[in-house]
Scaffold this active site. Structure first.
Site, PDB file in Angstrom:
ATOM      1  N   GLU A   7       0.826  -1.209   0.000  1.00  0.00           N
ATOM      2  CA  GLU A   7       0.000   0.000   0.000  1.00  0.00           C
ATOM      3  C   GLU A   7       0.862   1.263   0.000  1.00  0.00           C
ATOM      4  O   GLU A   7       0.509   2.256  -0.633  1.00  0.00           O
ATOM      5  CB  GLU A   7      -0.944   0.007   1.213  1.00  0.00           C
ATOM      6  CG  GLU A   7      -1.875  -1.169   1.280  1.00  0.00           C
ATOM      7  CD  GLU A   7      -1.317  -2.354   2.069  1.00  0.00           C
ATOM      8  OE1 GLU A   7      -2.127  -3.166   2.543  1.00  0.00           O
ATOM      9  OE2 GLU A   7      -0.082  -2.467   2.217  1.00  0.00           O
ATOM     10  N   CYS A  67      -1.812  -2.218   7.572  1.00  0.00           N
ATOM     11  CA  CYS A  67      -1.346  -1.862   8.912  1.00  0.00           C
ATOM     12  C   CYS A  67      -1.617  -0.369   9.162  1.00  0.00           C
ATOM     13  O   CYS A  67      -2.085   0.354   8.274  1.00  0.00           O
ATOM     14  CB  CYS A  67       0.145  -2.164   9.036  1.00  0.00           C
ATOM     15  SG  CYS A  67       1.220  -1.035   8.112  1.00  0.00           S
TER      16      CYS A  67
END
Length: 159
Positions: free
Chosen positions: A63, A91
């Site tokens: 990401e 996360c």
């Protein structure tokens, strides 16, 4: 966090791109994670792989790679309201990057719990929806979608 459909064919196709990227990352020696960016109009803008090992960058989560590359190549405006399909639940670091990038929706495959079970090792126990809870503008977190397919790739790590 939405845990059940209605996910559509576009969601399935975009998630499969992310899961395929996770397998490619594993094959080249990186952690088995991938992410796909889809514009609000449904166009697939890019798919990337984790590059923690090959780039020697502990922040090289899929990401993060996606947000950095999208801003450089497409501009920040391209991310506004877009959807990220992540092979693993993002996360806290990745949630922050996506929020600051203007992403409007995140759909993940394997949950944080599934990732921990498959990989072991360090684990931040924060769930993505909790990280962005109360964010303004809102960042929607949905999943799991095709979690079992993503877990199959994760289980190949270290095998």
């Amino acid at each position: 966090m939405r845990t059940a459909p209605p996910f559509n064919e576009q969601d399935l196709a975009a998630m499969r791109l992310a899961i395929d990227a996770s397998a490619q990352a594993l094959e080249r020696g990186d952690m088995p994670f991938g992410a796909t960016l889809v514009a609000p109009d449904g166009r697939v803008l890019m798919t990337v792989m984790n590059n923690q090992n090959t780039a020697a960058d502990c922040t090289g989560h899929a990401e993060m790679v996606l947000v950095r590359r999208a801003q450089k190549e497409l501009g920040l405006e391209a991310m506004r309201g877009a959807t990220v399909y992540a092979s693993g639940e993002p996360c806290a670091m990745c949630c922050g990057a996506m929020f600051w990038g203007g992403i409007g929706r995140v759909i993940y495959a394997a949950s944080t719990v599934q990732i921990g079970d498959a990989l072991g090792g360090p684990l931040l126990p924060l769930r993505a929806a909790g990280v962005v809870q109360g964010a303004a503008p809102a960042l929607s977190v949905e999943g799991p979608l095709l979690g079992d397919e993503a877990v199959m790739v994760l289980q190949r790590f270290g095998a």
